[in-house]
Scaffold this motif. Sequence first.
Motif, PDB file in Angstrom:
ATOM      1  N   UNK A 277       3.927   8.624  11.465  1.00 46.55           N
ATOM      2  CA  UNK A 277       4.411   9.137  10.192  1.00 46.55           C
ATOM      3  C   UNK A 277       4.318   8.052   9.136  1.00 46.55           C
ATOM      4  N   UNK A 278       3.811   8.421   7.962  1.00 48.67           N
ATOM      5  CA  UNK A 278       3.726   7.488   6.841  1.00 48.67           C
ATOM      6  C   UNK A 278       5.129   7.249   6.297  1.00 48.67           C
ATOM      7  N   UNK A 279       5.530   5.986   6.216  1.00 49.28           N
ATOM      8  CA  UNK A 279       6.849   5.647   5.680  1.00 49.28           C
ATOM      9  C   UNK A 279       6.780   5.237   4.209  1.00 49.28           C
ATOM     10  N   UNK A 280       5.660   4.681   3.779  1.00 47.67           N
ATOM     11  CA  UNK A 280       5.429   4.385   2.371  1.00 47.67           C
ATOM     12  C   UNK A 280       3.937   4.119   2.172  1.00 47.67           C
ATOM     13  N   UNK A 281       3.467   4.148   0.919  1.00 49.35           N
ATOM     14  CA  UNK A 281       2.030   4.024   0.693  1.00 49.35           C
ATOM     15  C   UNK A 281       1.750   3.558  -0.728  1.00 49.35           C
ATOM     16  N   UNK A 282       0.509   3.084  -0.939  1.00 47.12           N
ATOM     17  CA  UNK A 282       0.022   2.707  -2.272  1.00 47.12           C
ATOM     18  C   UNK A 282      -1.465   3.027  -2.332  1.00 47.12           C
ATOM     19  N   UNK A 283      -1.907   3.567  -3.457  1.00 49.83           N
ATOM     20  CA  UNK A 283      -3.302   3.982  -3.599  1.00 49.83           C
ATOM     21  C   UNK A 283      -4.158   2.795  -4.020  1.00 49.83           C
ATOM     22  N   UNK A 284      -5.317   2.665  -3.392  1.00 54.47           N
ATOM     23  CA  UNK A 284      -6.282   1.615  -3.716  1.00 54.47           C
ATOM     24  C   UNK A 284      -7.528   2.268  -4.318  1.00 54.47           C
ATOM     25  N   UNK A 285      -7.655   2.270  -5.647  1.00 57.82           N
ATOM     26  CA  UNK A 285      -8.790   2.981  -6.267  1.00 57.82           C
ATOM     27  C   UNK A 285     -10.098   2.203  -6.215  1.00 57.82           C
ATOM     28  N   UNK A 286     -10.028   0.896  -5.990  1.00 55.84           N
ATOM     29  CA  UNK A 286     -11.237   0.061  -6.039  1.00 55.84           C
ATOM     30  C   UNK A 286     -11.285  -0.864  -4.824  1.00 55.84           C
ATOM     31  N   UNK A 287     -11.784  -0.365  -3.702  1.00 54.98           N
ATOM     32  CA  UNK A 287     -11.860  -1.215  -2.503  1.00 54.98           C
ATOM     33  C   UNK A 287     -12.699  -2.461  -2.745  1.00 54.98           C
ATOM     34  N   UNK A 288     -12.300  -3.547  -2.105  1.00 57.82           N
ATOM     35  CA  UNK A 288     -12.998  -4.808  -2.228  1.00 57.82           C
ATOM     36  C   UNK A 288     -13.756  -5.112  -0.938  1.00 57.82           C
TER      37      UNK A 288
ATOM     38  N   UNK B 267     -11.001  -2.020   4.803  1.00 55.36           N
ATOM     39  CA  UNK B 267     -11.385  -1.073   5.859  1.00 55.36           C
ATOM     40  C   UNK B 267     -12.335   0.033   5.437  1.00 55.36           C
ATOM     41  N   UNK B 268     -12.232   0.506   4.186  1.00 52.13           N
ATOM     42  CA  UNK B 268     -13.066   1.612   3.731  1.00 52.13           C
ATOM     43  C   UNK B 268     -13.772   1.224   2.435  1.00 52.13           C
ATOM     44  N   UNK B 269     -14.959   1.769   2.236  1.00 57.29           N
ATOM     45  CA  UNK B 269     -15.736   1.477   1.036  1.00 57.29           C
ATOM     46  C   UNK B 269     -15.414   2.434  -0.105  1.00 57.29           C
ATOM     47  N   UNK B 270     -14.741   3.544   0.189  1.00 51.60           N
ATOM     48  CA  UNK B 270     -14.337   4.509  -0.834  1.00 51.60           C
ATOM     49  C   UNK B 270     -12.840   4.375  -1.083  1.00 51.60           C
ATOM     50  N   UNK B 271     -12.329   4.865  -2.237  1.00 53.92           N
ATOM     51  CA  UNK B 271     -10.894   4.757  -2.510  1.00 53.92           C
ATOM     52  C   UNK B 271     -10.052   5.294  -1.360  1.00 53.92           C
ATOM     53  N   UNK B 272      -8.968   4.598  -1.062  1.00 54.12           N
ATOM     54  CA  UNK B 272      -8.120   4.979   0.067  1.00 54.12           C
ATOM     55  C   UNK B 272      -6.688   4.563  -0.224  1.00 54.12           C
ATOM     56  N   UNK B 273      -5.787   4.907   0.666  1.00 51.97           N
ATOM     57  CA  UNK B 273      -4.379   4.526   0.533  1.00 51.97           C
ATOM     58  C   UNK B 273      -4.032   3.469   1.569  1.00 51.97           C
ATOM     59  N   UNK B 274      -3.335   2.418   1.115  1.00 56.11           N
ATOM     60  CA  UNK B 274      -2.683   1.527   2.075  1.00 56.11           C
ATOM     61  C   UNK B 274      -1.391   2.216   2.511  1.00 56.11           C
ATOM     62  N   UNK B 275      -1.182   2.281   3.803  1.00 57.46           N
ATOM     63  CA  UNK B 275      -0.012   2.993   4.322  1.00 57.46           C
ATOM     64  C   UNK B 275       0.718   2.135   5.353  1.00 57.46           C
ATOM     65  N   UNK B 276       2.023   2.314   5.400  1.00 57.90           N
ATOM     66  CA  UNK B 276       2.817   1.825   6.516  1.00 57.90           C
ATOM     67  C   UNK B 276       3.096   3.027   7.400  1.00 57.90           C
ATOM     68  N   UNK B 277       2.674   2.928   8.664  1.00 57.12           N
ATOM     69  CA  UNK B 277       2.780   4.055   9.595  1.00 57.12           C
ATOM     70  C   UNK B 277       3.685   3.667  10.755  1.00 57.12           C
ATOM     71  N   UNK B 278       4.737   4.480  10.965  1.00 54.90           N
ATOM     72  CA  UNK B 278       5.576   4.303  12.150  1.00 54.90           C
ATOM     73  C   UNK B 278       5.000   5.204  13.243  1.00 54.90           C
TER      74      UNK B 278
END
Length: 315
Positions: free
Chosen positions: A71-82, A86-97
């Motif tokens: 389950x995602x406990x919190x998250x932040x959107x990454x619009x411009x991966x560097x 992990x991913x080359x397209x926009x993704x979310x950093x998530x904390x998962x329990x």
Amino acid sequence: MPEVLTAPLVVEFPFTRSLGPVQGAFLTGLRERTVLGIRARDGRVVVPPVEYDPVTADELRDLVEVAPTGTVTTWAWNPSPRRGQPLATPFAWVLVRLDGADTALLHALDAPAPEAVRTGMRVRIRWAVERTGAITDIACFEPADGAAADHQVTSHSGGFADPVTGITAPARLDYTYAPGGAQSRYIQALAERKTVGERCPSCRKVYVPPRGACPTCGVATGEQVEVGPRGTVTTFCIVNIKARNLDIEVPYVYAHIALDGADLALHARIGGIPYDQVRMGLRVEPVWTEGARFPDHYRPTGEPDADYDSYKELI
């Protein structure tokens, strides 16, 4: 207006470390599509596992297996991966329990837009096709709506065939360097095969490379002073480890060189002489290559060595 100089710079160090029984079991487990946590003294399951209890500092060895769903406990959107993320397209950093765990794991969630991400959403691990025993064996998380949250935590010995015992983690910093006015003038003078420092108006010391201010008096420096091109080796070291992307055969010598007229030694490579013949007091001069903006190295001038008292304050 003078040219504003900038340059992309990379600071990188490949850090190699051994893993021990806990971290080794965790990363080997990822290679085998198994997620391991560790049971703390208060009964909580910590993922990723740690070697010592975060509350009591007791050594921990009770490994358990948890689920690949969570389950995602919190998250932040990454619009411009560097680069390297992990991913080359926009993704979310998530904390998962993860199911069965009491702490959260940080990783990427493959989602089409931030509107598709929410705290409390159910996710599962997407495993990498090729796994080597690293956190990147988890390619990312992906949505898993409807996945059951029930998971029976089971003990695990941590034993696997061909266990991972060490990793090499590259620490890297990419940034753009702007040298400022004083160093820009210094670099631009080098392009004309001249070395220019700046004199302090108070103590009259000449600093090369210039810093824009006197480190002793704390006042701005502005008077341009051409120094060298010859100088004296004040101290040096012999380099025996070949640096990546540096086409110089080892061993070679790097030295501090006090250019004539300067009150601060700069560092440069010494060439044109066997490494075991370089010495303090050696008189040297710059060697330029075609089109270069700075000397390739310094070589002996053939002059008698400088007297120690002439450079002892610059060591």
